[in-house]
Design a protein around this motif. Structure first.
Motif, mmCIF file in Angstrom:
data_model
loop_
_atom_site.group_PDB
_atom_site.id
_atom_site.type_symbol
_atom_site.label_atom_id
_atom_site.label_comp_id
_atom_site.label_asym_id
_atom_site.label_seq_id
_atom_site.Cartn_x
_atom_site.Cartn_y
_atom_site.Cartn_z
ATOM 1 N N GLY A 149 0.805 -1.216 0.000
ATOM 2 C CA GLY A 149 0.000 0.000 0.000
ATOM 3 C C GLY A 149 0.829 1.253 0.000
ATOM 4 O O GLY A 149 2.027 1.242 -0.319
ATOM 5 N N ALA A 150 0.212 2.358 0.382
ATOM 6 C CA ALA A 150 0.822 3.675 0.309
ATOM 7 C C ALA A 150 1.953 3.832 1.322
ATOM 8 O O ALA A 150 2.042 3.108 2.312
ATOM 9 C CB ALA A 150 -0.246 4.748 0.562
ATOM 10 N N VAL A 151 2.820 4.807 1.057
ATOM 11 C CA VAL A 151 3.854 5.141 2.031
ATOM 12 C C VAL A 151 3.197 5.762 3.259
ATOM 13 O O VAL A 151 2.091 6.311 3.191
ATOM 14 C CB VAL A 151 4.898 6.120 1.435
ATOM 15 C CG1 VAL A 151 5.594 5.520 0.234
ATOM 16 C CG2 VAL A 151 4.253 7.458 1.071
ATOM 17 N N CYS A 169 5.520 -4.439 2.003
ATOM 18 C CA CYS A 169 6.317 -3.734 0.988
ATOM 19 C C CYS A 169 5.546 -2.546 0.441
ATOM 20 O O CYS A 169 4.315 -2.491 0.502
ATOM 21 C CB CYS A 169 6.711 -4.666 -0.156
ATOM 22 S SG CYS A 169 5.333 -5.314 -1.106
ATOM 23 N N ASN A 170 6.293 -1.590 -0.103
ATOM 24 C CA ASN A 170 5.722 -0.544 -0.940
ATOM 25 C C ASN A 170 5.637 -1.069 -2.364
ATOM 26 O O ASN A 170 6.482 -1.859 -2.786
ATOM 27 C CB ASN A 170 6.590 0.714 -0.912
ATOM 28 C CG ASN A 170 6.538 1.418 0.427
ATOM 29 O OD1 ASN A 170 5.526 1.400 1.117
ATOM 30 N ND2 ASN A 170 7.647 2.038 0.805
ATOM 31 N N PRO A 171 4.657 -0.643 -3.146
ATOM 32 C CA PRO A 171 4.540 -1.117 -4.526
ATOM 33 C C PRO A 171 5.723 -0.696 -5.389
ATOM 34 O O PRO A 171 6.322 0.358 -5.178
ATOM 35 C CB PRO A 171 3.245 -0.462 -5.021
ATOM 36 C CG PRO A 171 2.476 -0.143 -3.787
ATOM 37 C CD PRO A 171 3.513 0.198 -2.762
ATOM 38 N N TYR A 175 2.999 8.960 -7.903
ATOM 39 C CA TYR A 175 1.781 9.281 -7.156
ATOM 40 C C TYR A 175 0.934 8.017 -7.011
ATOM 41 O O TYR A 175 0.395 7.731 -5.934
ATOM 42 C CB TYR A 175 0.990 10.365 -7.884
ATOM 43 C CG TYR A 175 -0.302 10.740 -7.189
ATOM 44 C CD1 TYR A 175 -0.311 11.703 -6.198
ATOM 45 C CD2 TYR A 175 -1.498 10.100 -7.522
ATOM 46 C CE1 TYR A 175 -1.491 12.043 -5.538
ATOM 47 C CE2 TYR A 175 -2.677 10.430 -6.868
ATOM 48 C CZ TYR A 175 -2.664 11.397 -5.878
ATOM 49 O OH TYR A 175 -3.832 11.716 -5.225
ATOM 50 N N ARG A 176 0.824 7.269 -8.084
ATOM 51 C CA ARG A 176 0.034 6.037 -8.033
ATOM 52 C C ARG A 176 0.647 5.039 -7.049
ATOM 53 O O ARG A 176 -0.078 4.354 -6.331
ATOM 54 C CB ARG A 176 -0.056 5.420 -9.426
ATOM 55 C CG ARG A 176 -0.865 6.241 -10.418
ATOM 56 C CD ARG A 176 -0.848 5.623 -11.800
ATOM 57 N NE ARG A 176 -1.422 4.284 -11.766
ATOM 58 C CZ ARG A 176 -1.320 3.411 -12.772
ATOM 59 N NH1 ARG A 176 -0.648 3.738 -13.859
ATOM 60 N NH2 ARG A 176 -1.875 2.215 -12.671
ATOM 61 N N GLU A 178 -0.589 1.720 -5.648
ATOM 62 C CA GLU A 178 -0.734 0.841 -6.804
ATOM 63 C C GLU A 178 0.631 0.390 -7.329
ATOM 64 O O GLU A 178 1.630 1.092 -7.188
ATOM 65 C CB GLU A 178 -1.482 1.568 -7.930
ATOM 66 C CG GLU A 178 -2.881 2.016 -7.555
ATOM 67 C CD GLU A 178 -3.549 2.810 -8.666
ATOM 68 O OE1 GLU A 178 -2.907 2.999 -9.728
ATOM 69 O OE2 GLU A 178 -4.703 3.240 -8.478
ATOM 70 N N TRP A 179 0.651 -0.765 -7.978
ATOM 71 C CA TRP A 179 1.872 -1.270 -8.631
ATOM 72 C C TRP A 179 1.893 -0.702 -10.048
ATOM 73 O O TRP A 179 1.351 -1.284 -10.985
ATOM 74 C CB TRP A 179 1.890 -2.791 -8.629
ATOM 75 C CG TRP A 179 2.060 -3.359 -7.255
ATOM 76 C CD1 TRP A 179 1.120 -3.412 -6.277
ATOM 77 C CD2 TRP A 179 3.247 -3.918 -6.700
ATOM 78 N NE1 TRP A 179 1.646 -3.970 -5.133
ATOM 79 C CE2 TRP A 179 2.956 -4.302 -5.367
ATOM 80 C CE3 TRP A 179 4.530 -4.158 -7.199
ATOM 81 C CZ2 TRP A 179 3.893 -4.903 -4.524
ATOM 82 C CZ3 TRP A 179 5.481 -4.753 -6.367
ATOM 83 C CH2 TRP A 179 5.161 -5.105 -5.049
#
Length: 399
Positions: A17-19, A146-148, A198-199, A205-206
């Motif tokens: 997901g998001a940071v 994880c971050n995408p 941004y995505r 998003e990946w």
């Protein structure tokens, strides 16, 4: 809030997901609670890109919570081992760094009841798969956060797209899931990124990286050099013999670092290579009579580093993690904590040409028009380890 870890029947838990959405904290606390409620006298693995990363980003957040719940904590740093006791149970947690392809050897041979891989997408596949293979205790479980990254990343295709097939519980976090993140900070992150980043960082998003790396940079908006006085001075260097060499002179005022001057030499264009000694003299002319506290240098430039040290300069080998450096540089530029001043034409030119490679598999920048970009990245990465206000703007674990 963290009751989902009690769900049975899953072989793995995946969280992305998001940071700044609280993924590491939520997964870390849940992993320890799961381990301590289900097992006694078993062994577990805690993994990140480096062992220091495990301690800083994971243990640093989790330990106060566990101790507040009554667990006792004993860490043996020399063995990278943590023993946790509570509720009549005792378990051992080993710390592993999975930063490169050779890291898988560090986790071979051990039998684990569970393993937590923080920022799994930044680890080599060989390490991740070896860590998964170590979980052979009955009712054991693999945990990922994880971050995408890009949509062709192996972890996305192998684990997230196949979560059901892998019998994995998949959780996706947004910034709204982090109750400790102020609304103003969330809005700042939403303003900070554009396009694919941004995505990734805001929407979680990946998404594929494409176009200019620093697509927000506007050379027409470069600042004038401040009048001063400057509190501190540093120089960053990307060294080249046949390839261009790029040096940046940085001055700090009130926690903001300004690239006030630069040096750029292209041996191919000039038709002559320079020696290490000549580059040392060029750096001296760039610095002038300023008291430079350190020179941050491309870590592969061993002979140039030695020449600088012999000449009396304080040298720090640069942290050369490319993607992490790009992320932190983008944040520093957007936040106005690192400023490129007028007259730094090589940097301005490269900002307009520094692009992502159309790789289709992993994030990679084109190896062209990147010499000033590299020396700027080296400079920003060194700020994390600096002193005082200049260091604090880089938020540890921000990405």
């Amino acid at each position: 809030m963290l009751e989902w870890w009690r769900k049975d029947g899953f072989d793995a838990v995946i969280c992305d997901g998001a940071v700044r959405s609280g993924k590491t904290f939520a997964m870390g606390v849940s992993f320890f609670l799961w381990a301590m409620s289900r097992f006694h006298r078993e062994r577990f693995g805690l993994c990140a890109a480096s062992i220091n990363g495990v301690r800083r980003n994971l243990l640093g957040q989790v330990r106060p919570v566990l101790e507040g719940l009554g667990f006792r904590w004993e860490e043996t740093i020399s063995r990278n081992e943590v023993v946790v006791r509570g509720g009549g149970r005792e378990n051992v947690f080993y710390l592993y760094g999975g930063g490169d392809e050779g890291s898988y050897a560090s986790i071979q041979g051990v039998t684990l009841a569970g393993v937590l891989l923080d920022e799994a997408a930044l680890m080599p596949r060989s390490f991740v798969e070896q860590a998964c293979a170590r979980c052979s205790v009955r009712d054991g479980r693999i945990w990922f956060s994880c971050n995408p990254a890009g949509p062709e990343h192996w972890f996305y295709k192998e684990w997230i797209c196949r979560a059901g097939e892998k019998n994995a519980l998949y959780l996706r976090f947004t910034m709204e899931d982090n109750p400790g993140l102020p609304v103003k900070v969330r809005e700042r992150y939403e303003r900070m990124f554009r396009g694919s980043f941004y995505r990734r960082y805001v929407l979680g998003e990946w998404a594929a990286a494409e176009g200019l790396v620093y697509d927000f940079f506007d050379a027409d908006q470069m600042a004038d050099v401040p009048v001063g006085p400057f509190a501190r001075w540093r120089v960053s260097c990307d060294y080249g013999t046949r390839n261009p060499a790029s040096f940046g002179l940085w001055g700090e005022i009130d926690g903001i670092w300004y690239r006030v001057r630069e040096y750029y030499y292209d041996a191919r264009e000039e038709g002559r290579q320079k020696t290490d000694g000549e580059y040392v003299r060029d750096l001296e002319r760039l610095a002038g009579d300023r008291e430079v506290e350190m020179v941050i240098v491309d870590p592969s430039a061993a002979s140039f580093i030695e020449a600088l040290r012999r000449d009396g300069w304080t040298v720090r080998k640069a942290d050369n993690r490319v993607l992490e450096g790009i992320r932190r540089t983008a944040e520093a530029l957007k936040a106005g904590k690192v400023v490129i001043c007028r007259g730094c034409e090589a940097a301005a030119r490269e900002f307009g040409m520094y692009c992502w490679e159309d790789d289709g598999v992993r994030d990679r920048v084109r190896k062209e028009f990147d010499h000033a970009m590299d020396d700027i990245r080296y400079f920003v990465m060194a700020l994390e380890f600096g002193r005082g206000s200049a260091a604090r703007f880089v938020e540890r674990g921000a990405f």
